[in-house]
Scaffold this active site. Sequence first.
Site, PDB file in Angstrom:
ATOM      1  N   ASP A 110       0.606  -1.150  -0.044  1.00  0.00           N
ATOM      2  CA  ASP A 110       0.007   0.160  -0.141  1.00  0.00           C
ATOM      3  C   ASP A 110       0.927   1.328  -0.011  1.00  0.00           C
ATOM      4  O   ASP A 110       2.156   1.115   0.556  1.00  0.00           O
ATOM      5  CB  ASP A 110      -0.901   0.024   1.095  1.00  0.00           C
ATOM      6  CG  ASP A 110      -2.110   0.927   1.069  1.00  0.00           C
ATOM      7  OD1 ASP A 110      -2.277   1.575   0.038  1.00  0.00           O
ATOM      8  OD2 ASP A 110      -2.796   1.003   2.066  1.00  0.00           O
TER       9      ASP A 110
ATOM     10  N   HIS B 269       2.716   3.274  -8.805  1.00  0.00           N
ATOM     11  CA  HIS B 269       2.499   1.787  -9.080  1.00  0.00           C
ATOM     12  C   HIS B 269       3.885   1.247  -9.894  1.00  0.00           C
ATOM     13  O   HIS B 269       4.165   0.151  -9.616  1.00  0.00           O
ATOM     14  CB  HIS B 269       1.114   1.736  -9.813  1.00  0.00           C
ATOM     15  CG  HIS B 269       0.080   2.011  -8.960  1.00  0.00           C
ATOM     16  ND1 HIS B 269      -0.299   1.430  -7.896  1.00  0.00           N
ATOM     17  CD2 HIS B 269      -1.167   2.610  -9.666  1.00  0.00           C
ATOM     18  CE1 HIS B 269      -1.492   1.968  -7.342  1.00  0.00           C
ATOM     19  NE2 HIS B 269      -2.169   2.596  -8.538  1.00  0.00           N
TER      20      HIS B 269
ATOM     21  N   LEU C 277      10.787 -20.396  -4.741  1.00  0.00           N
ATOM     22  CA  LEU C 277       9.782 -19.661  -4.154  1.00  0.00           C
ATOM     23  C   LEU C 277       8.479 -19.435  -4.934  1.00  0.00           C
ATOM     24  O   LEU C 277       8.543 -19.527  -6.289  1.00  0.00           O
ATOM     25  CB  LEU C 277      10.108 -18.197  -3.734  1.00  0.00           C
ATOM     26  CG  LEU C 277       9.146 -17.138  -3.752  1.00  0.00           C
ATOM     27  CD1 LEU C 277       8.998 -17.001  -2.124  1.00  0.00           C
ATOM     28  CD2 LEU C 277       9.483 -15.710  -4.065  1.00  0.00           C
TER      29      LEU C 277
HETATM   30  C1  FPP Z   1      -2.300   0.543  -3.281  1.00  0.00           C
HETATM   31  O1  FPP Z   1      -1.556   1.550  -3.092  1.00  0.00           O
HETATM   32  C2  FPP Z   1      -1.626  -0.438  -4.235  1.00  0.00           C
HETATM   33  C3  FPP Z   1      -2.292  -1.107  -5.302  1.00  0.00           C
HETATM   34  C4  FPP Z   1      -3.782  -1.131  -5.465  1.00  0.00           C
HETATM   35  C5  FPP Z   1      -1.420  -1.796  -6.467  1.00  0.00           C
HETATM   36  C6  FPP Z   1      -0.488  -2.575  -5.919  1.00  0.00           C
HETATM   37  C7  FPP Z   1       0.399  -2.898  -7.095  1.00  0.00           C
HETATM   38  C8  FPP Z   1       1.494  -2.639  -7.362  1.00  0.00           C
HETATM   39  C9  FPP Z   1       2.658  -2.614  -5.929  1.00  0.00           C
HETATM   40  C10 FPP Z   1       2.434  -3.128  -8.471  1.00  0.00           C
HETATM   41  C11 FPP Z   1       2.083  -4.721  -8.758  1.00  0.00           C
HETATM   42  C12 FPP Z   1       2.973  -5.304  -9.746  1.00  0.00           C
HETATM   43  C13 FPP Z   1       2.540  -6.335 -10.092  1.00  0.00           C
HETATM   44  C14 FPP Z   1       3.783  -7.112 -10.826  1.00  0.00           C
HETATM   45  C15 FPP Z   1       1.302  -6.931 -10.450  1.00  0.00           C
HETATM   46  P1  FPP Z   1      -2.498   2.657  -3.320  1.00  0.00           P
HETATM   47  O2  FPP Z   1      -2.696   2.973  -4.828  1.00  0.00           O
HETATM   48  O3  FPP Z   1      -3.966   2.695  -2.611  1.00  0.00           O
HETATM   49  O4  FPP Z   1      -1.831   3.960  -2.727  1.00  0.00           O
HETATM   50  P2  FPP Z   1      -2.443   4.976  -1.804  1.00  0.00           P
HETATM   51  O5  FPP Z   1      -3.055   4.523  -0.741  1.00  0.00           O
HETATM   52  O6  FPP Z   1      -1.284   5.928  -1.295  1.00  0.00           O
HETATM   53  O7  FPP Z   1      -3.299   5.731  -2.569  1.00  0.00           O
END
Ligand code: FPP
Length: 258
Positions: A38, A55, A149
Amino acid sequence: MLNKIKLWKNQNNSSTLRDKIEEIKKLPVPEHVAIIMDGNGRWAKKRALPRVAGHYEGMKVVRKTTMLANDLGIKVLTLYAFSTENWKRPKNEVDYLMKLPEEFLGSYLPELVANNVQVKMMGYKDQLPDHTLRAINNAMEQTKNNTGLVLNFALNYGSRAEILDAVKQVLNEYKSGILKETEIDEQRFSSYLMTANFPDPDLLIRTSGEIRLSNFMLWQLAYSEFWFTDVLWPDFSENHLITAIEDYQKRQRRFGGI
Ligand code: FPP
């Protein structure tokens, strides 16, 4: 001269990391680590960048975390990449998130193969765009014989829906006489979940300072150790994972006993 210093610093850092890995491996390492990644949006906002830039950075952290988890001998790493609720986000962000598996696997699949990592996915595949599913299916196929893994992406995953589906399956099998009421115990019920072949997570990590589960593995996390950090996912480093595991190793797990 500057380059020499940089090289020395890198060598020094990687040898410290290697030492830490060896140290950690002397004690039991969690078999299954689950992470709620997150804070990508806030990371981007702090830099006046679009959310998708967060992201993208987050995706690079997935690579580092996977490699370290593999080196540590962790068996399963489950990463919450997209929830069944994330479709509510703006279309451009959803589209970007759906492209990330291709982007990630396009860049790093050869490295995952070379390092014996198995790629898996849990979640509702039906609603995923074809291109996303193709990338995931291809990676699963190419890594299916690997024995290291398990990198398990939770993609379009929601725990309540997963539990309801399991209940419906149990009901159907009960009604058709395949399953007797006395056979329905915790172990049997777990076998209807998307994590049927995995042990429950030993350790749950959530970044960005939020202290909640957000519909993630509600059944499976019943006895897991939780580790929360204010660090935003794109800033999550190998040292943070090391610290989380060191903390985990200090915990006393009692599973309801004394
Ligand atoms: C939450 O942060 C994150 C997500 C919903 C997406 C997570 C995805 C990645 C870390 C990349 C994934 C990679 C692959 C290879 C699939 P948020 O956007 O809610 O952050 P915020 O709470 O600060 O707005």
